[in-house]
Design an enzyme around this catalytic site. Sequence first.
Site, short mmCIF file in Angstrom:
data_model
loop_
_atom_site.label_atom_id
_atom_site.label_comp_id
_atom_site.label_asym_id
_atom_site.label_seq_id
_atom_site.Cartn_x
_atom_site.Cartn_y
_atom_site.Cartn_z
N GLU A 72 12.23 19.09 16.35
CA GLU A 72 12.57 19.18 14.93
C GLU A 72 11.83 20.38 14.35
O GLU A 72 10.61 20.49 14.54
CB GLU A 72 12.10 17.92 14.18
CG GLU A 72 13.06 16.76 14.26
CD GLU A 72 12.59 15.59 13.41
OE1 GLU A 72 13.29 15.22 12.46
OE2 GLU A 72 11.52 15.02 13.71
N SER A 127 3.59 14.35 13.00
CA SER A 127 4.73 13.45 12.88
C SER A 127 4.94 13.03 11.43
O SER A 127 5.99 12.50 11.09
CB SER A 127 4.48 12.16 13.67
OG SER A 127 4.20 12.45 14.99
P1 NAD Z 1 -3.95 12.68 21.32
O1 NAD Z 1 -4.93 11.78 20.69
O2 NAD Z 1 -3.40 12.37 22.68
O3 NAD Z 1 -4.56 14.18 21.42
C1 NAD Z 1 -5.21 14.80 20.34
C2 NAD Z 1 -6.18 15.85 20.92
O4 NAD Z 1 -6.68 16.62 19.83
C3 NAD Z 1 -7.40 15.24 21.62
O5 NAD Z 1 -7.52 15.77 22.94
C4 NAD Z 1 -8.58 15.67 20.74
O6 NAD Z 1 -9.77 15.94 21.48
C5 NAD Z 1 -8.02 16.94 20.12
N1 NAD Z 1 -8.69 17.37 18.90
C6 NAD Z 1 -9.19 16.59 17.90
N2 NAD Z 1 -9.75 17.38 16.96
C7 NAD Z 1 -9.61 18.65 17.38
C8 NAD Z 1 -10.00 19.90 16.84
N3 NAD Z 1 -10.66 20.00 15.69
N4 NAD Z 1 -9.70 21.03 17.52
C9 NAD Z 1 -9.04 20.95 18.72
N5 NAD Z 1 -8.65 19.79 19.27
C10 NAD Z 1 -8.93 18.65 18.61
O7 NAD Z 1 -2.77 12.83 20.25
P2 NAD Z 1 -1.22 13.19 20.51
O8 NAD Z 1 -0.45 11.95 20.73
O9 NAD Z 1 -1.14 14.31 21.50
O10 NAD Z 1 -0.79 13.72 19.07
C11 NAD Z 1 -1.09 15.04 18.65
C12 NAD Z 1 -0.20 15.40 17.47
O11 NAD Z 1 1.17 15.31 17.88
C13 NAD Z 1 -0.33 14.50 16.25
O12 NAD Z 1 -0.20 15.29 15.10
C14 NAD Z 1 0.84 13.54 16.38
O13 NAD Z 1 1.28 13.03 15.17
C15 NAD Z 1 1.88 14.46 16.97
N6 NAD Z 1 2.96 13.78 17.72
C16 NAD Z 1 2.70 12.75 18.57
C17 NAD Z 1 3.73 12.15 19.28
C18 NAD Z 1 3.46 11.01 20.23
O14 NAD Z 1 4.41 10.31 20.63
N7 NAD Z 1 2.24 10.81 20.67
C19 NAD Z 1 5.05 12.59 19.12
C20 NAD Z 1 5.29 13.69 18.27
C21 NAD Z 1 4.24 14.27 17.57
#
Ligand code: NAD
Length: 291
Positions: free
Chosen positions: A152, A119
């Site tokens: 995006e 993000s």
């Molecule tokens: P989350 O915390 O729900 O999930 C992250 C996952 O990544 C976890 O299951 C964790 O175990 C895993 N992880 C950590 N290190 C890892 C590694 N080395 N290899 C493989 N897996 C690993 O987070 P999320 O909300 O799903 O966000 C993930 C990404 O999406 C981030 O970059 C965030 O900025 C982006 N994002 C989030 C949102 C939102 O609303 N939550 C919206 C758009 C983009």
Amino acid sequence: MEIKTVGVVGAGQMGNGIAHVLALAGYEVLLNDVNQTALDDAMARIERNMDRQVKGGKITEDDQKAALDRIRTTLTLSDLGATDLVIEAATEREMVKQAIFEDLLPHLQPHTILTSNTSSISITRLASRTDRPEKFMGFHFMNPVPVMQLVELIRGIATDEPTYKACLRVVERLDKVASSAEDFPGFIVNRILMPMINEAVYTLYEGVGNVASIDSAMKLGTNHPMGPLELADFIGLDTCLAIMNVLHDGLADTKYRPCPLLTKYVEAGWLGRKTKRGFYDYRGEAPVPTR
Ligand code: NAD
């Protein structure tokens, strides 16, 4: 080049939604996480969310079964080397993402496109540390992925046109709409949305309105489906604060300074829905404004 197989790194909130929509669109998906529980939870959640789509008449039981069969999970990152496209959706920490791409590089095929769902982290900077900055892009889904229409697509400074086009075709096959953004802090959605949420928090901080009046003003006065404070609780106040800091640092303009009240809520651990308290208190039957 036609993309047939997609690797998704990170099986959290976003990763499971991304795997869900890719599999329904017919892609073979390899979902990776460092944590087996995260993989198991993701598969259970995908099945539940698809159940809901079956009940709503959006997909058939056969679609669901075929899609679930197209998703495989793995704890071994190098397994994703065989895919045509990798979408990284791991924890929002630059060191974590950088390490994932570094570990993947030796296993990738020359044509594999690398993307990140980040993000707020610079696509150009992530790309520069790989062997293929021209084949690197931002692939930014919205939450919840199966529901939200927008993706995006963010070009880094070096991203080439075939890479952009290949990602655009994936978005179209998902039946979503792409918005093309340049690689500057917050891209488009968060650059506009977060200052609005931050201003709503300032409006609360300065006593111009309370939580209920601010949210109903924006819902009924501007036709937003959710008020800005309700939306902030949904996104997570820690995430909102982190993105404001990225805008403030990256654009070096005081108009992006995070509201002290937002910082205070985060310091209190009142992060919104996920901790059951934010601008609203979710511990009872109906949300109650905290101010
Ligand atoms: P989350 O915390 O729900 O999930 C992250 C996952 O990544 C976890 O299951 C964790 O175990 C895993 N992880 C950590 N290190 C890892 C590694 N080395 N290899 C493989 N897996 C690993 O987070 P999320 O909300 O799903 O966000 C993930 C990404 O999406 C981030 O970059 C965030 O900025 C982006 N994002 C989030 C949102 C939102 O609303 N939550 C919206 C758009 C983009």
